[in-house]
Scaffold this motif. Sequence first.
Motif, PDB file in Angstrom:
ATOM      1  N   MET A  76     -52.624   6.457   7.996  1.00  0.00           N
ATOM      2  CA  MET A  76     -51.891   7.186   6.970  1.00  0.00           C
ATOM      3  C   MET A  76     -52.481   6.835   5.606  1.00  0.00           C
ATOM      4  SD  MET A  76     -48.285   5.123   6.485  1.00  0.00           S
ATOM      5  CE  MET A  76     -47.949   6.031   4.974  1.00  0.00           C
ATOM      6  N   THR A  77     -51.987   7.471   4.581  1.00  0.00           N
ATOM      7  CA  THR A  77     -52.421   7.205   3.207  1.00  0.00           C
ATOM      8  C   THR A  77     -51.259   6.626   2.425  1.00  0.00           C
ATOM      9  OG1 THR A  77     -53.992   9.043   3.268  1.00  0.00           O
ATOM     10  CG2 THR A  77     -53.364   8.218   1.102  1.00  0.00           C
ATOM     11  N   GLY A  78     -51.483   5.521   1.712  1.00  0.00           N
ATOM     12  CA  GLY A  78     -50.397   4.915   0.949  1.00  0.00           C
ATOM     13  C   GLY A  78     -50.842   3.664   0.230  1.00  0.00           C
ATOM     14  N   ASP A  79     -49.870   2.974  -0.344  1.00  0.00           N
ATOM     15  CA  ASP A  79     -50.085   1.721  -1.059  1.00  0.00           C
ATOM     16  C   ASP A  79     -49.874   0.572  -0.071  1.00  0.00           C
ATOM     17  OD1 ASP A  79     -50.003  -0.540  -2.626  1.00  0.00           O
ATOM     18  OD2 ASP A  79     -48.694   0.307  -4.155  1.00  0.00           O
ATOM     19  N   ARG A  80     -50.953  -0.134   0.241  1.00  0.00           N
ATOM     20  CA  ARG A  80     -50.885  -1.174   1.266  1.00  0.00           C
ATOM     21  C   ARG A  80     -49.868  -2.259   0.897  1.00  0.00           C
ATOM     22  NH1 ARG A  80     -54.074  -3.426   5.310  1.00  0.00           N
ATOM     23  NH2 ARG A  80     -55.547  -1.722   5.080  1.00  0.00           N
ATOM     24  N   THR A  81     -49.892  -2.718  -0.346  1.00  0.00           N
ATOM     25  CA  THR A  81     -48.984  -3.794  -0.756  1.00  0.00           C
ATOM     26  C   THR A  81     -47.528  -3.352  -0.680  1.00  0.00           C
ATOM     27  OG1 THR A  81     -50.686  -4.674  -2.237  1.00  0.00           O
ATOM     28  CG2 THR A  81     -48.403  -5.363  -2.626  1.00  0.00           C
ATOM     29  N   ALA A  82     -47.242  -2.137  -1.190  1.00  0.00           N
ATOM     30  CA  ALA A  82     -45.861  -1.649  -1.191  1.00  0.00           C
ATOM     31  C   ALA A  82     -45.354  -1.440   0.232  1.00  0.00           C
ATOM     32  CB  ALA A  82     -45.776  -0.346  -1.980  1.00  0.00           C
ATOM     33  N   LEU A  83     -46.204  -0.916   1.110  1.00  0.00           N
ATOM     34  CA  LEU A  83     -45.777  -0.715   2.501  1.00  0.00           C
ATOM     35  C   LEU A  83     -45.522  -2.050   3.193  1.00  0.00           C
ATOM     36  CD1 LEU A  83     -48.154   2.202   3.530  1.00  0.00           C
ATOM     37  CD2 LEU A  83     -45.692   2.324   3.157  1.00  0.00           C
ATOM     38  N   GLY A  84     -46.317  -3.080   2.842  1.00  0.00           N
ATOM     39  CA  GLY A  84     -46.055  -4.408   3.399  1.00  0.00           C
ATOM     40  C   GLY A  84     -44.715  -4.945   2.936  1.00  0.00           C
ATOM     41  N   VAL A  85     -44.375  -4.707   1.660  1.00  0.00           N
ATOM     42  CA  VAL A  85     -43.065  -5.125   1.142  1.00  0.00           C
ATOM     43  C   VAL A  85     -41.942  -4.405   1.878  1.00  0.00           C
ATOM     44  CG1 VAL A  85     -41.574  -5.049  -0.897  1.00  0.00           C
ATOM     45  CG2 VAL A  85     -43.956  -5.759  -1.125  1.00  0.00           C
ATOM     46  N   LEU A  86     -42.127  -3.105   2.124  1.00  0.00           N
ATOM     47  CA  LEU A  86     -41.109  -2.330   2.850  1.00  0.00           C
ATOM     48  C   LEU A  86     -40.870  -2.906   4.237  1.00  0.00           C
ATOM     49  CD1 LEU A  86     -40.700   1.493   3.019  1.00  0.00           C
ATOM     50  CD2 LEU A  86     -41.057   0.256   5.133  1.00  0.00           C
ATOM     51  N   ALA A  87     -41.945  -3.147   4.997  1.00  0.00           N
ATOM     52  CA  ALA A  87     -41.786  -3.668   6.363  1.00  0.00           C
ATOM     53  C   ALA A  87     -41.171  -5.063   6.347  1.00  0.00           C
ATOM     54  CB  ALA A  87     -43.150  -3.689   7.057  1.00  0.00           C
ATOM     55  N   ARG A  88     -41.610  -5.898   5.418  1.00  0.00           N
ATOM     56  CA  ARG A  88     -41.100  -7.269   5.366  1.00  0.00           C
ATOM     57  C   ARG A  88     -39.609  -7.291   5.031  1.00  0.00           C
ATOM     58  NH1 ARG A  88     -45.086  -9.043   3.028  1.00  0.00           N
ATOM     59  NH2 ARG A  88     -44.450  -8.666   0.874  1.00  0.00           N
ATOM     60  N   ASN A  89     -39.176  -6.429   4.125  1.00  0.00           N
ATOM     61  CA  ASN A  89     -37.761  -6.392   3.764  1.00  0.00           C
ATOM     62  C   ASN A  89     -36.899  -5.854   4.892  1.00  0.00           C
ATOM     63  OD1 ASN A  89     -36.890  -7.001   0.721  1.00  0.00           O
ATOM     64  ND2 ASN A  89     -39.017  -6.290   0.717  1.00  0.00           N
ATOM     65  N   LEU A  90     -37.385  -4.867   5.621  1.00  0.00           N
ATOM     66  CA  LEU A  90     -36.610  -4.357   6.753  1.00  0.00           C
ATOM     67  C   LEU A  90     -36.396  -5.448   7.802  1.00  0.00           C
ATOM     68  CD1 LEU A  90     -37.933  -0.723   7.473  1.00  0.00           C
ATOM     69  CD2 LEU A  90     -35.641  -1.402   6.740  1.00  0.00           C
ATOM     70  N   VAL A  91     -37.472  -6.137   8.149  1.00  0.00           N
ATOM     71  CA  VAL A  91     -37.356  -7.187   9.174  1.00  0.00           C
ATOM     72  C   VAL A  91     -36.537  -8.359   8.645  1.00  0.00           C
ATOM     73  CG1 VAL A  91     -38.655  -8.825  10.580  1.00  0.00           C
ATOM     74  CG2 VAL A  91     -39.494  -6.485  10.284  1.00  0.00           C
ATOM     75  N   ASP A  92     -36.786  -8.759   7.387  1.00  0.00           N
ATOM     76  CA  ASP A  92     -36.038  -9.866   6.807  1.00  0.00           C
ATOM     77  C   ASP A  92     -34.551  -9.542   6.745  1.00  0.00           C
ATOM     78  OD1 ASP A  92     -36.276 -12.491   5.036  1.00  0.00           O
ATOM     79  OD2 ASP A  92     -34.939 -11.114   3.984  1.00  0.00           O
ATOM     80  N   ASN A  93     -34.222  -8.300   6.403  1.00  0.00           N
ATOM     81  CA  ASN A  93     -32.821  -7.892   6.345  1.00  0.00           C
ATOM     82  C   ASN A  93     -32.177  -7.979   7.722  1.00  0.00           C
ATOM     83  OD1 ASN A  93     -30.887  -6.594   4.285  1.00  0.00           O
ATOM     84  ND2 ASN A  93     -30.658  -5.268   6.087  1.00  0.00           N
ATOM     85  N   ALA A  94     -32.921  -7.525   8.752  1.00  0.00           N
ATOM     86  CA  ALA A  94     -32.384  -7.589  10.116  1.00  0.00           C
ATOM     87  C   ALA A  94     -32.162  -9.026  10.549  1.00  0.00           C
ATOM     88  CB  ALA A  94     -33.334  -6.877  11.075  1.00  0.00           C
ATOM     89  N   LEU A  95     -33.107  -9.927  10.251  1.00  0.00           N
ATOM     90  CA  LEU A  95     -32.956 -11.336  10.629  1.00  0.00           C
ATOM     91  C   LEU A  95     -31.837 -12.016   9.843  1.00  0.00           C
ATOM     92  CD1 LEU A  95     -36.724 -12.359  10.771  1.00  0.00           C
ATOM     93  CD2 LEU A  95     -35.174 -12.167  12.734  1.00  0.00           C
ATOM     94  N   ARG A  96     -31.708 -11.674   8.567  1.00  0.00           N
ATOM     95  CA  ARG A  96     -30.775 -12.383   7.707  1.00  0.00           C
ATOM     96  C   ARG A  96     -29.327 -12.021   8.002  1.00  0.00           C
ATOM     97  NH1 ARG A  96     -32.064 -15.333   3.452  1.00  0.00           N
ATOM     98  NH2 ARG A  96     -34.213 -14.584   3.586  1.00  0.00           N
ATOM     99  N   TYR A  97     -29.078 -10.766   8.358  1.00  0.00           N
ATOM    100  CA  TYR A  97     -27.702 -10.329   8.566  1.00  0.00           C
ATOM    101  C   TYR A  97     -27.282 -10.363  10.039  1.00  0.00           C
ATOM    102  CZ  TYR A  97     -27.274  -8.997   3.705  1.00  0.00           C
ATOM    103  OH  TYR A  97     -27.207  -9.035   2.349  1.00  0.00           O
ATOM    104  N   ALA A  98     -28.222 -10.681  10.892  1.00  0.00           N
ATOM    105  CA  ALA A  98     -27.866 -10.869  12.309  1.00  0.00           C
ATOM    106  C   ALA A  98     -27.562 -12.354  12.543  1.00  0.00           C
ATOM    107  CB  ALA A  98     -29.003 -10.412  13.211  1.00  0.00           C
ATOM    108  N   PRO A  99     -26.784 -12.678  13.541  1.00  0.00           N
ATOM    109  CA  PRO A  99     -26.476 -14.094  13.802  1.00  0.00           C
ATOM    110  C   PRO A  99     -27.710 -14.846  14.279  1.00  0.00           C
ATOM    111  CG  PRO A  99     -25.634 -12.701  15.556  1.00  0.00           C
ATOM    112  CD  PRO A  99     -26.115 -11.776  14.491  1.00  0.00           C
ATOM    113  N   PRO A 100     -27.730 -16.166  14.144  1.00  0.00           N
ATOM    114  CA  PRO A 100     -28.863 -16.954  14.664  1.00  0.00           C
ATOM    115  C   PRO A 100     -29.093 -16.650  16.146  1.00  0.00           C
ATOM    116  CG  PRO A 100     -27.436 -18.319  13.307  1.00  0.00           C
ATOM    117  CD  PRO A 100     -26.714 -17.020  13.478  1.00  0.00           C
TER     118      PRO A 100
END
Length: 437
Positions: free
Chosen positions: A324-348
Motif C-alpha cells: 500500500m502507499t502511506g506514511d510508514r511511521t504513522a502507520l506504525g503508531v496506529l498499529a502499536r496503539n491498537l495492540v497496546d490498547n487491547a493489551l492495556r484494557y484486557a485483563p492480565p
Amino acid sequence: MMNSLRWRLVLALVAILVAAAAVLGGFTYRNVLIETEALFDYQLRQMALSLRDQGEIAPSQAQALADGQLDFVVQIWSVDGRTIYATRDHPELPSRALIGLAEVKVGNQVWRTFSTATRDRVIQVAQPVVIRKRLAAGAALRSVLPLLFVAPVLALFGAWVVSRSLLPLNRVVAGVRERDGHGLSPLPTEGLPVEVEPLVSAMNGLLVRLGESFDTQRAFVADAAHELRSPLTALTLQLRLLQRAPDEASRAAAIAALGEGIERSTRLVGQLLTLARSEPGAAAAPPVRLDLAEVVREALVDTVPFALARGSELELLADDPVPMTGDRTALGVLARNLVDNALRYAPPGAHVVARVASEGGVPVLQVDDNGPGIPPAERSRVFDRFYRRQNGGGDEGGSGLGLAIVASVARRHGAVVDLAESPLGGLRATVRFGDSA
C-alpha cells in the motif's frame, strides 16, 4: 501597474476602442470618398444633360457659366468638330469628347469628364480630378472627425465602468483586511457578481475550516493542560511522601510509585505529541510504497515487553505481503496503539491477535482481544480525546488518547476504523484502508 487587474482591463478596453475607431474611421473615410466621387459624377451628368436640349446659349447664361470660380468647364462642339462654345479659355482643356464618364489627361492635368451627343452637337462637362479629390477628402475627414471626440469619451466611460465593476472585489478585500486571527466570520456574499462569488465562497469555506482548526487546537491545549495537571499533582504528592518516608520500606514504596508516575506522565506526553503530529494540517512525511504486514510486525516488537509483563499472549497473522502507499511511521503508531490498547484494557493473561490481509485489493488491519469489550453505545465515544472507560478489566490508567491517535492516522490515510464484537469474546478493531495496492 501591469499587475493591477483594473489597469489591465482599462488598457485592454482602450486598445479595443482605438482599434475599433481606427477600423470604423477607415471604412467611413473610404465610403465617403466613394460616395463623394459618385455625387460629383452625378453632377457632371446632370449638367451635361441639362444642356443637351438647350438651343442657343444666351449671353447671360454664357456669362454665368464663364465664372472663374466655377470648377466645371462646359464645352460644346458641332457634329463636324467645330467648337461652338466653351465656358472659359484654358490652355489644357480636353480637345475631344469620350461619350459617358471618362478621365482624360491633358498636359499635366487630369480631367473627369462626362460627354453626351445629340443630332447636331456634342456636349462635354469636365472637372479637374485634383479638385474632386480635395473636396472628397475634406468631406471624408469631416465625417471621421467626430470619432476623435467620441473615442476618448468612450474610454473614460469604460474606465468608470471597470472601476464600478470592481467595487465588490474591493469590498471583499476590505473585509479580509479587517479580520484578524480571532475574527473568522464568513464574508458577506450578497450582491457579488457571479464571477467573484465562487472565490468568496471558497474563502468562507477556508475561514470555517480555520475556525474549526483553531477551536480544535484550543480544545486540545485545554484538555492537555487538564490531563497533565493530575499526573503532575500526583508526582508532587509522591515526591513529598518520599521526602517524609519514615523507613527504608516506605521510601522504596514511594520511589516505586514515583517511578510509575513518571512513566505514566512520559507516556502521556508522548501520546500528546503523537496526536499533535497526526492532526490534519500537521506536516506529514511524503507517502511511500510499503508493506503493511512488515510495518505492523515492526510495530508489535515494541509491545512485546508489555505483553510479557502482563502475562498476555500476542499473536500476529501476517504471512503474505500487503502492499500500500502511506506514511510508514504513522502507520506504525496506529498499529502499536491498537495492540497496546487491547493489551492495556484486557485483563492480565489476555489473548490478542493482530491480522494483516488484503481483501479484494483493500489492505485491512484487524486486532482482536478477549477482554471486556466496549458496549455499542460507547463505541463512537472512545475515539474522543481523553475519554476513558471505567471497567473491571485490566485498566492500566490509560490516557484516553490511544484510539484518538488511531482515528487521526486513519483519517489521514483515507481509512475507516470499525469497532465490533470479537470472536474471541472481547473487542475487534478493524482498519480498512482505501484501494492502495
